[in-house]
Design a protein around this motif. Sequence first.
Motif, PDB file in Angstrom:
ATOM      1  N   LEU A  46       0.823  -1.210   0.000  1.00 43.89           N
ATOM      2  CA  LEU A  46       0.000   0.000   0.000  1.00 43.89           C
ATOM      3  C   LEU A  46       0.858   1.261   0.000  1.00 43.89           C
ATOM      4  CD1 LEU A  46      -2.859  -1.032   2.459  1.00 43.89           C
ATOM      5  CD2 LEU A  46      -2.996  -0.794  -0.026  1.00 43.89           C
ATOM      6  N   ASP A  47       1.993   1.229   0.694  1.00 38.09           N
ATOM      7  CA  ASP A  47       2.920   2.369   0.650  1.00 38.09           C
ATOM      8  C   ASP A  47       3.363   2.638  -0.784  1.00 38.09           C
ATOM      9  OD1 ASP A  47       3.005   3.198   3.305  1.00 38.09           O
ATOM     10  OD2 ASP A  47       4.625   1.809   3.839  1.00 38.09           O
ATOM     11  N   GLN A  48       3.645   1.555  -1.509  1.00 36.84           N
ATOM     12  CA  GLN A  48       4.078   1.692  -2.904  1.00 36.84           C
ATOM     13  C   GLN A  48       2.950   2.266  -3.765  1.00 36.84           C
ATOM     14  OE1 GLN A  48       5.551  -1.963  -4.633  1.00 36.84           O
ATOM     15  NE2 GLN A  48       5.218  -1.236  -6.724  1.00 36.84           N
ATOM     16  N   VAL A  49       1.729   1.769  -3.574  1.00 37.71           N
ATOM     17  CA  VAL A  49       0.582   2.256  -4.352  1.00 37.71           C
ATOM     18  C   VAL A  49       0.344   3.740  -4.086  1.00 37.71           C
ATOM     19  CG1 VAL A  49      -1.928   2.096  -4.605  1.00 37.71           C
ATOM     20  CG2 VAL A  49      -0.549   0.007  -4.502  1.00 37.71           C
ATOM     21  N   ILE A  50       0.392   4.133  -2.819  1.00 38.47           N
ATOM     22  CA  ILE A  50       0.159   5.536  -2.463  1.00 38.47           C
ATOM     23  C   ILE A  50       1.244   6.428  -3.050  1.00 38.47           C
ATOM     24  CG2 ILE A  50       0.084   7.171  -0.525  1.00 38.47           C
ATOM     25  CD1 ILE A  50      -1.272   4.904   1.107  1.00 38.47           C
ATOM     26  N   ALA A  51       2.505   5.962  -2.965  1.00 36.33           N
ATOM     27  CA  ALA A  51       3.614   6.738  -3.530  1.00 36.33           C
ATOM     28  C   ALA A  51       3.438   6.928  -5.036  1.00 36.33           C
ATOM     29  CB  ALA A  51       4.941   6.034  -3.235  1.00 36.33           C
ATOM     30  N   GLU A  52       2.990   5.898  -5.733  1.00 39.14           N
ATOM     31  CA  GLU A  52       2.747   5.995  -7.182  1.00 39.14           C
ATOM     32  C   GLU A  52       1.649   7.009  -7.478  1.00 39.14           C
ATOM     33  OE1 GLU A  52       1.809   2.022  -8.316  1.00 39.14           O
ATOM     34  OE2 GLU A  52       3.887   1.325  -8.324  1.00 39.14           O
ATOM     35  N   HIS A  53       0.605   7.020  -6.636  1.00 42.44           N
ATOM     36  CA  HIS A  53      -0.492   7.965  -6.844  1.00 42.44           C
ATOM     37  C   HIS A  53      -0.038   9.402  -6.580  1.00 42.44           C
ATOM     38  CE1 HIS A  53      -3.190   4.562  -7.179  1.00 42.44           C
ATOM     39  NE2 HIS A  53      -4.202   5.379  -7.391  1.00 42.44           N
ATOM     40  N   VAL A  54       0.778   9.582  -5.554  1.00 41.94           N
ATOM     41  CA  VAL A  54       1.292  10.931  -5.265  1.00 41.94           C
ATOM     42  C   VAL A  54       2.111  11.441  -6.437  1.00 41.94           C
ATOM     43  CG1 VAL A  54       2.869  12.262  -3.811  1.00 41.94           C
ATOM     44  CG2 VAL A  54       1.259  10.652  -2.763  1.00 41.94           C
TER      45      VAL A  54
END
Length: 503
Positions: A249-257
């Motif tokens: 989820l950290d990776q997904v959020i970072a990609e969205h940011v």
Amino acid sequence: MDLFTTIILLSLFIIVLIMKWQYFKHTDKNSPPSPPKLPILGNLHQIGLFPHRSLKSLAEKHGPLMLLHFGNVPVLVVSSADMAEEVMKTHDLVFSNRPPRKMSEILLYDSKDIATSPYGEYWRQIRSLAVLHLLSNKRVQSYGLIREEEAARMVETIKEFASSSFSMPLNLSEIFFGVTNDILCRSALGRRYRGGGEGCKFQELVLEFGDLLGTTSIGDYIPWLSWLNKVDGSYKRASRVAKRLDEFLDQVIAEHVSSGKRKEQEGLTDNVDDFVDVLLSVKNSNAVGFEFDTTTMKAILVDMFTAGTDPTYTVLEWAMAELLKRPAIMHKLQDEVRTVVGNRSNITEQDLVHMNYLKAVMKETLRLHPSLPVLVPRESTKGIKLNGYDIEAGTQVLVNAWAVATDPKCWDQPLEFKPERFLNSSVDFKGRDFQFIPFGAGRRGCPGLQFATALDETVLANLVYHFDWDLPAGSKELDLSKFYGLVLHLKSPLLAIPTPYYE
């Protein structure tokens, strides 16, 4: 007698006195009827592999309000529509708390999610956030195109299988998990996570997460036996899964940011924001009246997958299992869907509005096979009188939704699969009719029921419109034996033979 022996005997005597006081004490309170219990275990030994059935059998002897003890924890079991209404409507506020569970603490960010968070201001804020920003009617409708596209992809996958594997059985359970996961991933995370690499790992995580969340921890009821969960490795396994999911989820959020910054710089906009986009927007705009951090965001996202994957695709499993057992009902449903859609190659969500028998089939599936036959436990916040009985503060409450939905006092031929019972009935599952509560009711009712039913109706309509279905050769009768984990699945994968339908 030496000192050591004296100490041992005195210790044993004190333990016996404590047990006698704990398990056989008399009070002036008028408690609900209870079956006999064992020292230390209480009534845990009477639950069995299928709690909804064991609890219903006990309730038939002791009544619709029954008091059990799981270890030292008092547990009120509710098994009738009237008593469910008392708990989830009349006294909903008193019974709106959630009892602490070790697995929820490990897997759900110390119970910071919507489903298991204790009742209070924090829970009210995050539930309101989810209802207003993620699961509103407008938001759910905005994902309609995703549901239609993924259902169409599923149809093409089945057609390819049918053309290359003539008369071979298809694993429908696998198909249902895949399409449900794809729709959820696109709606929540912005894209599919399927196939090799991180997609495969994510699907494995979702399945393992569901299995662990449905695990009963003996330490929740008998704290001094919590070491058993450490010995069997379940806590360690849960911690490992939680860490892997958190990193994902950290990776997904970072990609969205990163993607959001790029779109802002280039002046680009998307037609539909996914859940991560919405939550980041809320976080950045300080649009809620509490500190909304990344941990809370991840807890909400995990909730969406926990509540959205297993329970949703399981309903499809049971619906198709019942239809395969009953060809007459299958044909009646196919006639309706094919009449409404006509010669068009695709089904829109506007078509679903006119499919009354489809909705009746879905309701009957939810009645007879609720994904959570025993609803997520509640807990009383204070002592209260309920139906003349004294219920103490801190009592856990189990509402047996399956027992209520198969109560002959409310339903004619309750164990028969009869979708027609809903055709001329106003009874619905939205929390107002307490004889039918697969999604719960009141403050703790499931806020995602509209998302789940829209997904299930879209997928099922496509399956019966585009294909005729048969059981594999030699399968005279479908095996509906069940396996109880987080939700109630078929014990074995659902296999069926698809034949593409052409006018």
